[in-house]
Scaffold this active site. Structure first.
Site, PDB file in Angstrom:
ATOM      1  N   GLY A  45       0.886  -1.239  -0.020  1.00  0.00           N
ATOM      2  CA  GLY A  45       0.087   0.102  -0.162  1.00  0.00           C
ATOM      3  C   GLY A  45       0.859   1.231  -0.054  1.00  0.00           C
ATOM      4  N   SER A  57     -23.458  -7.609 -26.683  1.00  0.00           N
ATOM      5  CA  SER A  57     -22.964  -7.175 -27.555  1.00  0.00           C
ATOM      6  C   SER A  57     -22.082  -7.706 -28.595  1.00  0.00           C
ATOM      7  CB  SER A  57     -21.485  -6.180 -26.905  1.00  0.00           C
ATOM      8  OG  SER A  57     -20.555  -6.917 -26.464  1.00  0.00           O
ATOM      9  N   GLY A  58     -22.076  -8.818 -28.553  1.00  0.00           N
ATOM     10  CA  GLY A  58     -21.331 -10.009 -29.378  1.00  0.00           C
ATOM     11  C   GLY A  58     -19.797 -10.232 -28.864  1.00  0.00           C
ATOM     12  N   GLY A  59     -19.510  -9.550 -27.858  1.00  0.00           N
ATOM     13  CA  GLY A  59     -18.067  -9.515 -27.632  1.00  0.00           C
ATOM     14  C   GLY A  59     -17.961 -10.895 -26.596  1.00  0.00           C
ATOM     15  N   VAL A  60     -16.659 -10.959 -26.213  1.00  0.00           N
ATOM     16  CA  VAL A  60     -16.443 -12.454 -25.531  1.00  0.00           C
ATOM     17  C   VAL A  60     -17.390 -12.443 -24.555  1.00  0.00           C
ATOM     18  CG1 VAL A  60     -14.741 -14.086 -24.566  1.00  0.00           C
ATOM     19  CG2 VAL A  60     -14.393 -12.736 -26.543  1.00  0.00           C
ATOM     20  N   ASP A  61     -17.003 -11.447 -23.502  1.00  0.00           N
ATOM     21  CA  ASP A  61     -17.493 -11.319 -22.056  1.00  0.00           C
ATOM     22  C   ASP A  61     -19.363 -11.671 -22.166  1.00  0.00           C
ATOM     23  OD1 ASP A  61     -15.351 -10.802 -21.725  1.00  0.00           O
ATOM     24  OD2 ASP A  61     -15.563  -8.698 -21.101  1.00  0.00           O
ATOM     25  N   SER A  62     -19.969 -10.941 -22.977  1.00  0.00           N
ATOM     26  CA  SER A  62     -21.441 -10.848 -23.031  1.00  0.00           C
ATOM     27  C   SER A  62     -22.063 -12.149 -23.579  1.00  0.00           C
ATOM     28  CB  SER A  62     -22.334  -9.531 -23.617  1.00  0.00           C
ATOM     29  OG  SER A  62     -21.804  -9.530 -24.871  1.00  0.00           O
ATOM     30  N   LYS A  68     -10.266 -12.396 -17.969  1.00  0.00           N
ATOM     31  CA  LYS A  68     -10.511 -12.501 -19.345  1.00  0.00           C
ATOM     32  C   LYS A  68     -10.109 -14.045 -19.824  1.00  0.00           C
ATOM     33  CE  LYS A  68     -12.140 -10.435 -23.029  1.00  0.00           C
ATOM     34  NZ  LYS A  68     -13.079  -9.220 -22.805  1.00  0.00           N
ATOM     35  N   CYS A 109       5.305  -6.193   1.939  1.00  0.00           N
ATOM     36  CA  CYS A 109       5.466  -4.807   1.735  1.00  0.00           C
ATOM     37  C   CYS A 109       4.819  -3.934   2.891  1.00  0.00           C
ATOM     38  CB  CYS A 109       5.358  -4.209   0.487  1.00  0.00           C
ATOM     39  SG  CYS A 109       6.257  -2.547   0.226  1.00  0.00           S
ATOM     40  N   TYR A 110       3.799  -3.345   2.466  1.00  0.00           N
ATOM     41  CA  TYR A 110       3.154  -2.707   3.724  1.00  0.00           C
ATOM     42  C   TYR A 110       2.517  -3.677   4.722  1.00  0.00           C
ATOM     43  CZ  TYR A 110      -0.251   0.648   5.934  1.00  0.00           C
ATOM     44  OH  TYR A 110      -1.029   1.249   6.751  1.00  0.00           O
ATOM     45  N   HIS A 130       8.010  -7.557  -3.615  1.00  0.00           N
ATOM     46  CA  HIS A 130       6.796  -8.119  -4.356  1.00  0.00           C
ATOM     47  C   HIS A 130       6.895  -9.166  -5.004  1.00  0.00           C
ATOM     48  CE1 HIS A 130       4.398  -4.284  -3.288  1.00  0.00           C
ATOM     49  NE2 HIS A 130       5.714  -3.843  -3.232  1.00  0.00           N
ATOM     50  N   GLU A 149       4.521 -10.959  -6.439  1.00  0.00           N
ATOM     51  CA  GLU A 149       3.440 -10.998  -7.530  1.00  0.00           C
ATOM     52  C   GLU A 149       3.989 -10.130  -8.957  1.00  0.00           C
ATOM     53  OE1 GLU A 149       3.613  -9.274  -4.857  1.00  0.00           O
ATOM     54  OE2 GLU A 149       2.741  -7.117  -5.085  1.00  0.00           O
TER      55      GLU A 149
END
Ligand code: XMP
Length: 513
Positions: free
Chosen positions: A55, A223-228, A369, A82-83, A169, A171
């Site tokens: 942080g 929308s035709g996108g992957v997510d929707s 994603k 860290c923090y 870190h 990560e």
């Protein structure tokens, strides 16, 4: 069975990366802001370990985020980064020193003691540091397991209590053995056995929605996108004919997209697929708007209005489903009021009006994603749909910096079409995570066929990424760039200059606005 890692967020820009890295180990995790964890203590049986993030504050500041002692009662392993480590140090009565300058960037740490969390890491290993404070005296019951330059303490652990602290870190990509360190924590120390499997996620979600949404009507913004697309297929499995997919053509779609989406989804959902042409209202409201956040807010609000109007027509709709992903939530709102800095308002999160008649469901909101694509495969969604590059809800509006009008949209659609066509023909499309064009609010002088031209400049963007949270620009060959530029300029007469955007994320974002 305990199968979850709880990540407590103290506001580090790297918190999402911790989550990402834990997921890569196929282990389920949740991120919660430090000031929103009280409710978690009612049922902690699924939590196998806790990670305290980094942080921006100093634990020595009066109003800095505090350590919640309750987590010690859970008697499960804790890792402070860290923090997070400094909080642990303070809690266990160690001594924190404040440095005049930050230690930032690459550093080498030397392992000093036999450590459970650093098992498998070579004696001198490269890590990524980003801190001001440091530990001057390690707390009672803890041993120092590694030090960096000038003997600064870089990790500590309390073996019997299973509490660990890392000043660096793990990560971040530049910590070469970061993956091993996090794997040691979740697998060896927290001993998580139940792995996160996308097939189980799918089955659980379908079962949950079958029960929870029984007899309810749901509309889904498609929308035709992957997510929707994945959202709609998943919900269709759970509620069948009670799902109504609404495709809003906001006039800011890619070349021919409106027609293509309509033809694909009419086949799947039949009468339950509804297309609404709302382009006029969107364009009217966006007229003369320059500010990116204003554009996003207008689009978000208009979207919801259109949905609600459509929902009324369907009658008795209770829910609105959206394809919101985990990174959308993290980047949009400072974690439900948490500490992470706001970057931009994604229309499907930050832009929602406060008063809404529909309840929201977001079946993918715990996923990244790449996990959504995997889920799509399990739902037998055709790879052409799944491999499509992501497309933002606000569409071309955020790829036309400044004011938007119909003519600019039309130019950008044609430019983008040439660019994407080339990528597909030359089989580069699938090597790239996201590619698109940006119409710049700039005209420049050129010469074509002995004639002076004064036309628009466009910038091309192509990035590689795993989940859109960080990205590298794609390195085209000179030949590809030459060919793309030639095609655009010869096919789109309003454009006489093509630029390539070679900014990574960070410091840039993927979209321009
Ligand atoms: P940025 O520009 O934030 O984009 O680096 C990261 C990814 O998110 C997409 N994006 C959006 N997606 N609604 C969405 O559904 C939005 O408002 C939105 N804004 C950005 C972007 O295209 C990229 O894939």
């Amino acid at each position: 069975m305990s199968d979850t890692i709880l990540i407590i967020d103290y506001g580090s820009q790297y918190t999402q990366l911790i989550a990402r890295k834990i997921r890569e180990q196929n282990i389920y995790c949740v991120v919660k802001p430090y000031n929103k964890i009280h409710s978690l203590f009612t049922n902690t049986s699924n939590i196998a370990g806790i990670i305290l993030s980094g942080g921006p504050n100093s634990v020595k500041e009066k109003n800095s985020p505090k350590f919640n002692k309750k987590i010690l009662n859970l008697d499960i392993p804790i890792l402070g980064i860290c923090y997070g480590m400094q909080l642990l140090c303070k809690e266990f009565k160690g001594k924190i020193g404040q440095s005049k300058s930050r230690e930032y960037g690459h550093a080498v740490v030397s392992i000093k003691n036999n450590s459970n969390i650093l098992k498998g890491v070579i004696k001198n290993t490269q890590v990524w540091m980003s801190h001001g404070d440091h530990i001057e005296k390690s707390p009672k019951g803890f041993i120092v397991t590694s030090v960096s330059k000038n003997n600064v303490i870089s990790s500590i652990e309390n073996k019997s209590k299973k509490i660990f602290g890392l000043q660096f870190h793990p990560e971040v990509y530049h910590t070469i053995k970061g993956k091993i360190i996090l794997s040691n924590f979740v697998n060896k120390i927290c001993k998580i056995k139940k792995k996160f499997k996308i097939e189980n996620f799918l089955l659980n979600k379908i079962a949950h929605f079958k029960k929870y949404l029984h007899g309810k009507k749901i509309i889904c913004g498609l929308s035709g996108g992957v997510d929707s697309t994945v959202t709609s297929y998943l919900l269709h499995k759970a509620v069948g004919k009670n799902l109504f997919c609404i495709f809003v053509d906001h006039g800011l779609l890619r070349f021919n997209e409106s027609i293509e989406v309509e033809s694909i989804f009419k086949r799947k959902f039949g009468k339950n697929f509804i297309k609404v042409d709302a382009s006029n209202i969107f364009l009217k409201r966006l007229k003369k708007i320059k500010d990116p956040e204003k554009k996003r807010k207008i689009i978000g609000k208009t979207f919801i209005e259109v949905f609600e109007k459509e929902a009324k027509r369907i009658k008795n709709v209770d829910y609105l489903a959206q394809g919101t992903l985990y990174p959308d939530i993290i980047e949009s709102i400072p974690f439900f009021g948490g500490p992470t800095a706001k970057i931009k308002s994604h229309h499907n999160v930050g832009g929602l009006p406060k008063q809404m008649n529909l309840k929201i469901i977001e079946p993918l909101k715990e996923l990244f994603k790449d996990e959504v694509r995997e889920l799509g495969k399990k739902l037998n969604i055709n790879s052409e749909l799944l491999d499509r590059h992501p497309f933002p809800g606000p569409g071309l509006a955020i790829r036309i910096p400044g004011e938007i009008d119909k003519q600019k949209i039309d130019i950008l659609q044609r430019v983008d079409n040439e660019f994407l066509k080339y990528l597909k023909e030359s089989k580069i499309y699938n090597e790239i995570w996201q590619a698109f064009s940006v119409l710049l609010p700039v005209k420049s002088v050129g010469v074509m066929g002995d004639e002076r031209t004064y036309s628009y400049a466009v910038s091309l963007r192509a990035v590689t990424s795993v989940d859109g949270m960080t990205a590298d620009f794609y390195m085209f060959s000179k030949n590809d760039l030459t060919e793309i530029s030639k095609r655009i300029i010869s096919k789109v007469e309003e454009v006489n200059r093509v630029l390539y955007d070679f900014t990574s994320k960070p410091p840039g974002t993927i979209e321009w606005e």
